[in-house]
Scaffold this active site. Structure first.
Site, mmCIF file in Angstrom:
data_model
loop_
_atom_site.group_PDB
_atom_site.id
_atom_site.type_symbol
_atom_site.label_atom_id
_atom_site.label_comp_id
_atom_site.label_asym_id
_atom_site.label_seq_id
_atom_site.Cartn_x
_atom_site.Cartn_y
_atom_site.Cartn_z
ATOM 1 N N LYS A 13 0.728 -1.203 -0.176
ATOM 2 C CA LYS A 13 -0.003 0.049 0.170
ATOM 3 C C LYS A 13 0.848 1.480 0.060
ATOM 4 O O LYS A 13 0.555 2.257 -0.714
ATOM 5 C CB LYS A 13 -0.844 0.085 1.361
ATOM 6 C CG LYS A 13 -2.201 -0.631 1.366
ATOM 7 C CD LYS A 13 -2.959 -0.251 2.535
ATOM 8 C CE LYS A 13 -2.266 -0.058 3.881
ATOM 9 N NZ LYS A 13 -1.821 -0.885 4.602
ATOM 10 N N ARG A 88 -9.310 2.259 9.333
ATOM 11 C CA ARG A 88 -8.751 0.998 9.707
ATOM 12 C C ARG A 88 -9.831 0.337 10.535
ATOM 13 O O ARG A 88 -9.840 -0.842 10.931
ATOM 14 C CB ARG A 88 -7.659 1.292 10.669
ATOM 15 C CG ARG A 88 -6.245 1.319 10.287
ATOM 16 C CD ARG A 88 -5.792 0.202 9.628
ATOM 17 N NE ARG A 88 -4.254 -0.124 9.925
ATOM 18 C CZ ARG A 88 -3.298 0.411 9.700
ATOM 19 N NH1 ARG A 88 -3.244 1.721 8.901
ATOM 20 N NH2 ARG A 88 -1.934 0.002 10.190
ATOM 21 N N ARG A 127 11.080 -7.814 5.020
ATOM 22 C CA ARG A 127 11.399 -6.242 5.279
ATOM 23 C C ARG A 127 11.950 -6.157 6.709
ATOM 24 O O ARG A 127 12.806 -5.179 6.739
ATOM 25 C CB ARG A 127 10.064 -5.542 5.436
ATOM 26 C CG ARG A 127 9.962 -4.019 5.042
ATOM 27 C CD ARG A 127 8.511 -3.628 4.649
ATOM 28 N NE ARG A 127 7.483 -3.398 5.802
ATOM 29 C CZ ARG A 127 6.507 -3.191 5.695
ATOM 30 N NH1 ARG A 127 5.966 -3.051 4.489
ATOM 31 N NH2 ARG A 127 5.702 -2.781 6.713
ATOM 32 N N ARG A 134 11.469 0.099 10.879
ATOM 33 C CA ARG A 134 10.237 0.104 11.510
ATOM 34 C C ARG A 134 10.264 -0.955 12.847
ATOM 35 O O ARG A 134 10.344 -2.190 12.811
ATOM 36 C CB ARG A 134 9.142 -0.368 10.757
ATOM 37 C CG ARG A 134 8.969 0.603 10.032
ATOM 38 C CD ARG A 134 7.558 0.384 9.098
ATOM 39 N NE ARG A 134 6.425 0.074 9.737
ATOM 40 C CZ ARG A 134 5.091 0.099 9.047
ATOM 41 N NH1 ARG A 134 5.036 0.553 8.116
ATOM 42 N NH2 ARG A 134 4.173 -0.512 9.928
ATOM 43 N N ARG A 145 -0.555 -7.722 13.940
ATOM 44 C CA ARG A 145 -1.045 -6.835 12.730
ATOM 45 C C ARG A 145 -1.829 -7.634 11.836
ATOM 46 O O ARG A 145 -2.963 -6.992 11.505
ATOM 47 C CB ARG A 145 0.120 -5.877 12.086
ATOM 48 C CG ARG A 145 0.677 -4.922 13.308
ATOM 49 C CD ARG A 145 2.014 -4.185 12.742
ATOM 50 N NE ARG A 145 1.771 -3.609 11.456
ATOM 51 C CZ ARG A 145 2.690 -3.534 10.508
ATOM 52 N NH1 ARG A 145 3.851 -4.240 10.441
ATOM 53 N NH2 ARG A 145 2.103 -2.932 9.470
HETATM 54 P P1 AMP Z 1 0.913 1.496 9.233
HETATM 55 O O1 AMP Z 1 1.946 2.163 8.891
HETATM 56 O O2 AMP Z 1 -0.353 2.218 8.366
HETATM 57 O O3 AMP Z 1 0.739 -0.005 8.889
HETATM 58 O O4 AMP Z 1 0.281 1.847 10.524
HETATM 59 C C1 AMP Z 1 1.323 1.482 11.650
HETATM 60 C C2 AMP Z 1 0.630 1.613 13.001
HETATM 61 O O5 AMP Z 1 0.045 2.857 13.188
HETATM 62 C C3 AMP Z 1 -0.520 0.534 13.056
HETATM 63 O O6 AMP Z 1 -0.181 -0.718 13.404
HETATM 64 C C4 AMP Z 1 -1.272 1.372 14.241
HETATM 65 O O7 AMP Z 1 -0.670 1.058 15.593
HETATM 66 C C5 AMP Z 1 -1.181 2.888 13.958
HETATM 67 N N1 AMP Z 1 -2.170 3.316 12.872
HETATM 68 C C6 AMP Z 1 -2.033 3.739 11.834
HETATM 69 N N2 AMP Z 1 -3.368 4.189 11.002
HETATM 70 C C7 AMP Z 1 -4.143 3.972 12.072
HETATM 71 C C8 AMP Z 1 -5.580 3.812 11.941
HETATM 72 N N3 AMP Z 1 -6.124 4.633 11.068
HETATM 73 N N4 AMP Z 1 -6.085 3.792 13.174
HETATM 74 C C9 AMP Z 1 -5.484 3.050 14.359
HETATM 75 N N5 AMP Z 1 -4.123 2.912 14.283
HETATM 76 C C10 AMP Z 1 -3.480 3.376 13.158
#
Ligand code: AMP
Length: 192
Positions: A13, A88, A127, A134, A145
């Site tokens: 994504k 989400r 990764r 990360r 996740r």
């Molecule tokens: P991502 O980079 O989009 O995978 O997001 C990394 C982490 O940020 C996730 O595992 C959540 O802990 C938090 N996060 C990101 N976007 C959201 C969202 N829309 N709602 C809740 N937590 C979020």
């Protein structure tokens, strides 16, 4: 053009979102990146969210909804935006619908990148070993996740499907192959 890109962790994504936003000249709004930036800056928000990010859990809806509300009403979003990592959960999706309605706007495209779990695990573990930097790229957190995705985010795709807005795309293949599918979906004349 107001686009949401949905998909499990590791579906590619972020990479696709960055390219689509750039070529369409709209801001790429990644909630994950915004939260990680808050954590590294040591801000009050960062301190509140760091434990959620580290464990792979979602941060509370009201918090992220406020962040998005503030972000999409900035002038650089007048021409549109691409949301990556939001919504989400179904309450987040409902809040977004409400926000856009109050602005007299709607989403133009909701894309779902579909990738099987077995492939996702391989990709994310790759990764992790390549050192993505990360803190949430280790096996336990990745599993968590994926679980969170199936329980809380897959229903978001259903929410948009019921509204007749979901464009489901095969997320397998090279970055260029997936990008071509996305470009085709974005230029579909039945969508604006
Ligand atoms: P991502 O980079 O989009 O995978 O997001 C990394 C982490 O940020 C996730 O595992 C959540 O802990 C938090 N996060 C990101 N976007 C959201 C969202 N829309 N709602 C809740 N937590 C979020």
């Amino acid at each position: 053009m107001r686009v949401v890109i949905l998909g499990p962790p590791g579906a590619g994504k972020g990479t696709q979102a960055e390219q689509i936003a750039k070529s369409n000249n709209i801001p790429h709004i990644s909630t994950g990146e915004m939260l990680r930036a808050a954590v590294s800056s040591g801000s009050e928000l960062g301190q509140r969210v760091s434990s959620y990010l580290d464990s792979g859990a979602l941060v509370p809806d009201d918090l992220i909804i406020d962040i998005i509300k503030e972000r999409i009403t900035r002038p650089d979003c007048d021409r549109g935006f691409l949301l990556d990592g939001f919504p989400r959960t179904v309450p987040q999706a409902e809040a977004l619908t409400g926000m856009l309605e109050s602005l007299g706007k709607g989403l133009t495209h909701v894309l779902l990148l579909k990738v099987p779990d077995s492939v996702l695990m391989e990709r994310i573990m790759g990764r992790a070993s390549a050192g993505s930097g990360r803190s949430d790229d280790n096996e336990d957190v990745v599993k968590k996740r994926l679980k969170v995705y199936h329980e809380q985010t897959a229903p978001v795709a259903e929410y948009y499907k019921k509204r007749g807005e979901l464009l489901e795309l095969d997320g397998l293949g090279t970055i260029e192959e997936v990008r071509a599918r996305i470009d085709k979906a974005l230029s579909d004349p039945s969508h604006k």
